[in-house]
Motif scaffolding. Structure first.
Motif, PDB file in Angstrom:
ATOM      1  N   GLY A   1      23.122  -3.771  -8.009  1.00  0.00           N
ATOM      2  CA  GLY A   1      22.549  -5.167  -8.667  1.00  0.00           C
ATOM      3  C   GLY A   1      23.552  -5.769  -9.650  1.00  0.00           C
ATOM      4  O   GLY A   1      22.972  -6.586 -10.266  1.00  0.00           O
ATOM      5  N   HIS A   2      24.770  -5.625  -9.459  1.00  0.00           N
ATOM      6  CA  HIS A   2      25.517  -6.429  -9.986  1.00  0.00           C
ATOM      7  C   HIS A   2      26.000  -7.696  -9.371  1.00  0.00           C
ATOM      8  O   HIS A   2      26.296  -7.683  -8.190  1.00  0.00           O
ATOM      9  CB  HIS A   2      27.052  -5.441 -10.338  1.00  0.00           C
ATOM     10  N   ALA A   3      26.390  -8.696 -10.024  1.00  0.00           N
ATOM     11  CA  ALA A   3      26.603  -9.943  -9.348  1.00  0.00           C
ATOM     12  C   ALA A   3      28.058  -9.985  -8.794  1.00  0.00           C
ATOM     13  O   ALA A   3      28.850  -9.281  -9.384  1.00  0.00           O
ATOM     14  CB  ALA A   3      26.521 -11.305 -10.650  1.00  0.00           C
ATOM     15  N   ILE A   4      28.328 -10.165  -7.812  1.00  0.00           N
ATOM     16  CA  ILE A   4      29.570 -10.332  -6.819  1.00  0.00           C
ATOM     17  C   ILE A   4      30.256 -11.945  -7.198  1.00  0.00           C
ATOM     18  O   ILE A   4      29.425 -13.067  -6.709  1.00  0.00           O
ATOM     19  CB  ILE A   4      29.575 -10.110  -5.608  1.00  0.00           C
TER      20      ILE A   4
ATOM     21  N   LEU B   1      32.480  -3.650  -2.906  1.00  0.00           N
ATOM     22  CA  LEU B   1      31.647  -4.696  -2.896  1.00  0.00           C
ATOM     23  C   LEU B   1      30.215  -4.423  -2.594  1.00  0.00           C
ATOM     24  O   LEU B   1      29.156  -4.853  -3.317  1.00  0.00           O
ATOM     25  CB  LEU B   1      32.301  -5.879  -2.258  1.00  0.00           C
ATOM     26  N   LYS B   2      29.802  -3.700  -1.819  1.00  0.00           N
ATOM     27  CA  LYS B   2      28.456  -3.040  -1.430  1.00  0.00           C
ATOM     28  C   LYS B   2      28.054  -2.507  -2.635  1.00  0.00           C
ATOM     29  O   LYS B   2      26.793  -2.554  -2.600  1.00  0.00           O
ATOM     30  CB  LYS B   2      28.662  -2.591   0.097  1.00  0.00           C
ATOM     31  N   THR B   3      28.636  -1.562  -3.058  1.00  0.00           N
ATOM     32  CA  THR B   3      28.419  -0.540  -3.885  1.00  0.00           C
ATOM     33  C   THR B   3      27.852  -1.623  -5.264  1.00  0.00           C
ATOM     34  O   THR B   3      26.901  -1.327  -5.850  1.00  0.00           O
ATOM     35  CB  THR B   3      29.309   0.077  -4.481  1.00  0.00           C
ATOM     36  N   LYS B   4      28.629  -2.417  -5.453  1.00  0.00           N
ATOM     37  CA  LYS B   4      28.237  -3.484  -6.626  1.00  0.00           C
ATOM     38  C   LYS B   4      26.724  -4.226  -6.244  1.00  0.00           C
ATOM     39  O   LYS B   4      26.192  -4.424  -7.139  1.00  0.00           O
ATOM     40  CB  LYS B   4      29.359  -4.642  -6.774  1.00  0.00           C
ATOM     41  N   GLU B   5      26.832  -4.687  -5.235  1.00  0.00           N
ATOM     42  CA  GLU B   5      25.612  -5.173  -5.002  1.00  0.00           C
ATOM     43  C   GLU B   5      24.420  -4.295  -4.782  1.00  0.00           C
ATOM     44  O   GLU B   5      23.219  -4.566  -5.069  1.00  0.00           O
ATOM     45  CB  GLU B   5      25.602  -5.770  -3.471  1.00  0.00           C
ATOM     46  N   TYR B   6      24.528  -2.806  -4.157  1.00  0.00           N
ATOM     47  CA  TYR B   6      23.561  -1.972  -4.267  1.00  0.00           C
ATOM     48  C   TYR B   6      22.827  -1.558  -5.646  1.00  0.00           C
ATOM     49  O   TYR B   6      21.840  -1.624  -5.897  1.00  0.00           O
ATOM     50  CB  TYR B   6      24.354  -0.776  -3.661  1.00  0.00           C
TER      51      TYR B   6
END
Length: 408
Positions: free
Chosen positions: A404-407, A397-402
């Motif tokens: 720039g992907h929406a969570i 989940l942190k990787t997605k955020e890093y």
């Protein structure tokens, strides 16, 4: 003994990586080693280091006893009929190449068929390509179902009277598929073909009985089952091994040598030319002791429970693609996270102290079948816990955020 207690037996898992406790999720590539295995190898070098089968001195006798004792342990571990059916090799790759070069090249001819699957590791694909090129045999593939599994019906349709050899991995190192190798062996035998099972990903995780499988050859790697690198084995039915010629020549594998001719020792030694991997065999014997103490049934049950937990948790991550069947799978999950390259996923996870694998996993034809260039893979073993899975999910989940992907 629970997985947290088992984890304490592995010295390497007690460290921190980038300020975080290590979560090792790359056991499909190589497993970690318990203290008992490390100690066994260390003790061999400190107390018993000598060559085997040669010296009559005490160290030579002790080294030989340890080396051959490991062979006996492995014979019982996979339920081979005799220690003569256990050939020590450098690992699965060497074992498959031995069969391909010594057996398959001798029995295959123009128009004969060699049957494998598109999910095979390169080590169980390239040797058969080379046999086909050298002999004129035809390489055929059992097709994959949409989830990556294979069916008995497709195996029946692919294996024919022209088939001379079938070689299939027991467990896919990408899809986690557990293949019906016992049933495929029976089909092969009905057509007069021989069957090799690539056991690299199965032997560490489930009870193996080569007599029950009725495979003609079975290969394994020690380093995936808590043993050192550089040691593995080929099981072969005695009648087949006796008819095969060695492919490495030198000391230890000979019976008699004159200036123009030589004869070979009996099984298993005719296939073990040169100084063998003595310390590796000692470590493999210790690893077998360790796995049997834990219990293969316990390891299998733990991994199934952990994999089901991981599938549930990871399936809730937005934009994640998980490959392979949801059920009847081994302890690994291969995935992609949206448009993030798997190498980037693995790099970010490493900053969180989590080790996973990224790449094509030596399965480029399978990657093309999946229509991806690479994937990420988390693989589990007896020392992993639900907390490790939770750490993985949080880091993804942190990787997605890093990136720039929406969570959610």
């Amino acid at each position: 003994m629970n997985s947290s207690q088992i984890r304490e037996l592995f010295p390497i898992l007690q460290q921190e990586i980038n300020g975080h406790p290590l979560v090792y999720l790359d056991s499909a590539a190589t497993s970690q080693k318990p203290e008992s295995v490390i100690h066994a190898v260390k003790r061999y070098y400190e107390w018993d280091n000598a060559n085997v089968h040669r010296g009559v001195h005490t160290l030579g006798s002790r080294a030989t006893d340890a080396y051959e004792g490991a062979r006996e342990k492995l014979q019982k571990f996979i339920n081979a009929r005799s220690t003569q059916e256990i050939i020590f090799t450098r690992g699965t790759t060497t074992a498959i190449n031995l069969v391909a070069s010594s057996y398959a090249r001798a029995v295959c001819g123009e128009g004969d068929e060699i049957v494998i699957t598109p999910m095979e590791h390169h080590s169980n694909l390239i040797p058969w390509q080379q046999v086909a090129k050298a002999t004129g045999a035809v390489l055929k593939y059992i097709p994959l179902q949409p989830d990556g599994s294979i069916t008995i019906a497709d195996a029946e349709a692919t294996i024919t009277e022209r088939t001379k050899f079938v070689s299939v991995m027991y467990v896919s190192n990408v899809l986690g598929v557990v293949n019906p190798v016992k049933e495929i062996a029976a089909i092969a035998h009905r057509h007069g073909a021989k069957m090799l099972v690539d056991g690299a990903q199965s032997t560490p995780h489930m009870k193996i009985d080569v007599q029950d499988l009725d495979c003609d050859f079975y290969t394994l790697s020690g380093h995936k089952m808590c043993a050192p690198t550089g040691i593995g084995a080929l099981y072969g039915k005695k009648v087949l091994l006796e008819g095969m010629e060695p492919i490495e020549f030198g000391g230890e594998m000979i019976d008699h040598v004159d200036l123009y001719n030589s004869t070979w020792k009996e099984l298993p030694w005719k296939f073990e030319g040169g100084t063998p991997i003595i310390a590796g065999a000692v470590g493999l014997g210790a690893a077998i002791d360790f796995l049997q103490e834990i219990g293969l049934h316990n390891i299998d049950a733990h991994e199934k429970q952990l994999t089901a937990y991981a599938m549930d948790r990871m399936s809730g991550i937005p934009d994640i693609s998980i490959y392979g069947p949801r059920d009847n799978r081994a302890g690994l999950i291969t995935f992609n996270l949206g448009d993030v390259h798997p190498h980037d996923v693995a790099t970010v996870l490493d900053t969180e102290g989590i080790a996973i694998r990224a790449g094509h996993h030596c399965c480029q034809p399978l990657m093309r079948w999946l229509e991806v260039s690479a994937t990420a893979r988390a693989s589990f073993y007896l020392y992993n816990t639900e907390q490790d899975v939770d750490r993985l999910v949080e880091a993804l989940l942190k990787t997605k955020e890093y990136f720039g992907h929406a969570i959610g």
